[in-house]
Write a protein that holds these residues in place. Structure first.
Motif: not given
Length: 135
Positions: A11-13, A24-26, A18-20, A45-52
């Motif tokens: 979270s909050h990173n 996912s690949r890993a 690109s990180g997601m 927990k992936l909240e507040k990560n600018l994931i679209a």
């Protein structure tokens, strides 16, 4: 090699799509011992990560491919996920690709009613309560 990890809090990173995609690949890679990393993960927990949508679709594809099957809680709230991303996640949930999931947080994203409805339908198919997810 992350096979014993139970909770992963990124979270909050600001990992963004690109990180997601990288995560996912890993999660899909087979290790030298035949196991996949994150197989014992129960909470992501992936909240507040600018994931679209791109990141959400990458996660959905990883889940569809058998990754993260042990997840009980998935936190994707406060991101930038739109209808396409939620539709992708709804499809894998409806297929039963996360058999242990009982809580999914998707609130405060960019999705409209179409994406939210896809997730609601998935949860009704799984016969989970409406309070088991937040959109």
């Amino acid at each position: 090699a992350c096979t014993q990890l139970r909770v992963l809090d990124l979270s909050h990173n600001c990992i963004g799509d690109s990180g997601m995609v990288a995560l996912s690949r890993a999660a899909c890679k087979e290790l030298s011992d035949g196991h996949r990393p994150l197989t014992n993960l129960v909470e992501l927990k992936l909240e507040k990560n600018l994931i679209a949508d791109g990141g959400a679709r990458a996660l959905a594809e990883a889940i569809d491919g058998g990754a993260l099957r042990g997840l009980i809680e998935l936190h994707l709230d406060h991101n930038l996920i739109g209808d396409h991303g939620l539709i992708g996640l709804g499809k894998v949930l409806r297929k039963g690709k996360l058999p242990s999931v009982d809580m999914v947080y998707l609130n405060n994203n960019q999705a409209g009613e179409v994406g939210k409805q896809a997730v609601r339908q998935a949860f009704s198919t799984l016969k989970l309560e409406n309070d088991a997810f937040c959109v």
